[in-house]
Design a protein around this motif. Sequence first.
Motif, PDB file in Angstrom:
ATOM      1  N   HIS A 209       0.814  -1.213   0.000  1.00  0.00           N
ATOM      2  CA  HIS A 209       0.000   0.000   0.000  1.00  0.00           C
ATOM      3  C   HIS A 209       0.851   1.268   0.000  1.00  0.00           C
ATOM      4  O   HIS A 209       0.356   2.358  -0.296  1.00  0.00           O
ATOM      5  CB  HIS A 209      -0.958   0.016   1.200  1.00  0.00           C
ATOM      6  N   SER A 210       2.139   1.130   0.339  1.00  0.00           N
ATOM      7  CA  SER A 210       3.034   2.282   0.357  1.00  0.00           C
ATOM      8  C   SER A 210       4.463   1.791   0.178  1.00  0.00           C
ATOM      9  O   SER A 210       4.758   0.612   0.374  1.00  0.00           O
ATOM     10  CB  SER A 210       2.895   3.053   1.674  1.00  0.00           C
ATOM     11  N   HIS A 331       2.347   6.654  -1.403  1.00  0.00           N
ATOM     12  CA  HIS A 331       1.241   5.731  -1.209  1.00  0.00           C
ATOM     13  C   HIS A 331       0.799   5.276  -2.595  1.00  0.00           C
ATOM     14  O   HIS A 331       0.532   6.112  -3.470  1.00  0.00           O
ATOM     15  CB  HIS A 331       0.103   6.401  -0.457  1.00  0.00           C
ATOM     16  N   ASP A 333      -1.646   3.301  -5.479  1.00  0.00           N
ATOM     17  CA  ASP A 333      -3.052   3.520  -5.806  1.00  0.00           C
ATOM     18  C   ASP A 333      -3.974   2.565  -5.041  1.00  0.00           C
ATOM     19  O   ASP A 333      -3.814   1.339  -5.116  1.00  0.00           O
ATOM     20  CB  ASP A 333      -3.257   3.342  -7.313  1.00  0.00           C
ATOM     21  N   ARG A 334      -4.930   3.129  -4.326  1.00  0.00           N
ATOM     22  CA  ARG A 334      -5.829   2.313  -3.518  1.00  0.00           C
ATOM     23  C   ARG A 334      -6.760   1.476  -4.380  1.00  0.00           C
ATOM     24  O   ARG A 334      -7.097   0.335  -4.033  1.00  0.00           O
ATOM     25  CB  ARG A 334      -6.662   3.218  -2.601  1.00  0.00           C
ATOM     26  N   ALA A 337      -4.869  -1.527  -5.681  1.00  0.00           N
ATOM     27  CA  ALA A 337      -4.626  -2.460  -4.576  1.00  0.00           C
ATOM     28  C   ALA A 337      -5.895  -3.232  -4.238  1.00  0.00           C
ATOM     29  O   ALA A 337      -5.860  -4.454  -4.019  1.00  0.00           O
ATOM     30  CB  ALA A 337      -4.121  -1.700  -3.351  1.00  0.00           C
ATOM     31  N   ALA A 338      -7.033  -2.537  -4.218  1.00  0.00           N
ATOM     32  CA  ALA A 338      -8.305  -3.213  -3.930  1.00  0.00           C
ATOM     33  C   ALA A 338      -8.623  -4.249  -5.004  1.00  0.00           C
ATOM     34  O   ALA A 338      -9.104  -5.354  -4.699  1.00  0.00           O
ATOM     35  CB  ALA A 338      -9.431  -2.187  -3.834  1.00  0.00           C
ATOM     36  N   HIS A 341      -6.551  -7.342  -4.387  1.00  0.00           N
ATOM     37  CA  HIS A 341      -7.110  -8.138  -3.295  1.00  0.00           C
ATOM     38  C   HIS A 341      -8.339  -8.923  -3.762  1.00  0.00           C
ATOM     39  O   HIS A 341      -8.524 -10.092  -3.386  1.00  0.00           O
ATOM     40  CB  HIS A 341      -7.467  -7.242  -2.108  1.00  0.00           C
ATOM     41  N   ALA A 353      -1.922  -6.960   3.012  1.00  0.00           N
ATOM     42  CA  ALA A 353      -1.664  -5.540   2.760  1.00  0.00           C
ATOM     43  C   ALA A 353      -0.471  -5.120   3.603  1.00  0.00           C
ATOM     44  O   ALA A 353      -0.441  -5.354   4.811  1.00  0.00           O
ATOM     45  CB  ALA A 353      -2.892  -4.706   3.107  1.00  0.00           C
ATOM     46  N   PRO A 355       3.429  -2.462   3.821  1.00  0.00           N
ATOM     47  CA  PRO A 355       4.318  -1.461   3.219  1.00  0.00           C
ATOM     48  C   PRO A 355       5.525  -2.132   2.592  1.00  0.00           C
ATOM     49  O   PRO A 355       5.831  -3.287   2.883  1.00  0.00           O
ATOM     50  CB  PRO A 355       4.737  -0.614   4.422  1.00  0.00           C
ATOM     51  N   GLN A 366       4.072   5.874  -9.699  1.00  0.00           N
ATOM     52  CA  GLN A 366       2.845   6.374  -9.091  1.00  0.00           C
ATOM     53  C   GLN A 366       2.650   7.867  -9.360  1.00  0.00           C
ATOM     54  O   GLN A 366       1.521   8.353  -9.417  1.00  0.00           O
ATOM     55  CB  GLN A 366       2.851   6.098  -7.587  1.00  0.00           C
ATOM     56  N   ALA A 372       0.705  -0.299  -8.801  1.00  0.00           N
ATOM     57  CA  ALA A 372       0.491  -1.347  -7.809  1.00  0.00           C
ATOM     58  C   ALA A 372       1.698  -2.266  -7.776  1.00  0.00           C
ATOM     59  O   ALA A 372       2.424  -2.409  -8.763  1.00  0.00           O
ATOM     60  CB  ALA A 372      -0.777  -2.136  -8.111  1.00  0.00           C
TER      61      ALA A 372
END
Length: 414
Positions: A209-210, A331, A333-334, A337-338, A341, A353, A355, A366, A372
């Motif tokens: 996530h980061s 950070h 991209d959320r 990442a979602a 998952h 999830a 770092p 990014q 990702a």
Amino acid sequence: MHSQQLAIDTHRLRRLLDGINGFGFNPDTGGYNRVGYCEADMAAREWLLDQMRAAGLVTSRDGVANLFGRFGPLEGPCIMAGSHLDTVLEGGAFDGALGVAVALECVLAMRDAGLSPRLAIEVVATAEEEGRFGGMLGSQAISGALSAEWLSQAADADGVRLINAMAAQGLNAMDALQAGRTDISAFLELHVEQGPVLESRSMPVGVAHSVSGVCNLRVRLEGEANHSGTTPMDLRADAFAGLAQVGTAIPGIIAARGSENSRITIGKADLRPNFIHTIPGEAEFIVNIRDIDGAAMDGLATAVRDEVETAARANSLEAKVQEQSRIEPVHLDRGLAAMLHEEAQRLGLQALAMPSGAGHDAQTMQALCPSALIFVPSRGGISHSPREWTDWSDIEKGANLMLSALIRLSGAAG
């Protein structure tokens, strides 16, 4: 065809990775030596370019020797997937190279299954990611994050200038300023974790996530070289004593100013005259500082600078500290990442999830596009070493997650 019905060819993936690792191998140590812009690095690039051409991909190479192999529509935006080919000195077989091989294998699996992506996929092998010259040059060029000033001044730890290393391979460093891309919709990278977390938790894959930032401080301590036998201990200006004092202060700096995500390392040091019977008159070393929080990284750097000054005063030394390079923490991209998952769950994989303590092309990318990063476990957490290893059962799981994600993102259909 649903992505769950398609899987990568592990045997072909092994052959691709073995092919890359046919360059720069040291049989005496078991390590790999493809430092950025060395002969082995450039030869591996030519080999990979030939493999992508033979696979029917549309290939290209930019001014910094980033390689691209395009699958799907020739015009319009693309999904980019891959990693780097260069290594540290005596590095391992998986760091970077595995991510390039996985990206290519995913495209080959899609091609063999008769899938056509609506959005093109470009396999990328970036150049000089390991930071020989203080950055992540290949992905920085793609994302347009370089300046002429930095390119002209960048040098490695041995003083070799970037412009000269590139010129020796027929490249013009200033061409990096024209390597920027604006047509990338997303960037995906698979990489070995290079740490012990996934293995310790028996997790097959991780989704970052980061990514920690990296600040390198070049420190020079100047004292007086003198005879080791005739100079009393209280009358010395011992540059190594200053270096040692800085090194032993690191745990205290972390305790006072850092967190579980903070890292400070002195991994490169030179003493002069570097002779057994002579007190070192000069010490030059690099302090590598990492954290996932930019303000925390600044605090650690300030603390290191203060400790250098303290050590210099205590040992009658002159001190110079220069920031050699800096890459900000990011950070990732959320949304991507979602999605990873979700695809992991669809494939029956547990995904952690987490770092990333190591820098990767995904963090640089990014700034240009949603990015990702998929991790697969590293045995014992070992990397940057000939002992680096990832089990092929874990590689297969991570590669199939990458394949599933690329099918979904590209809208591939039979």
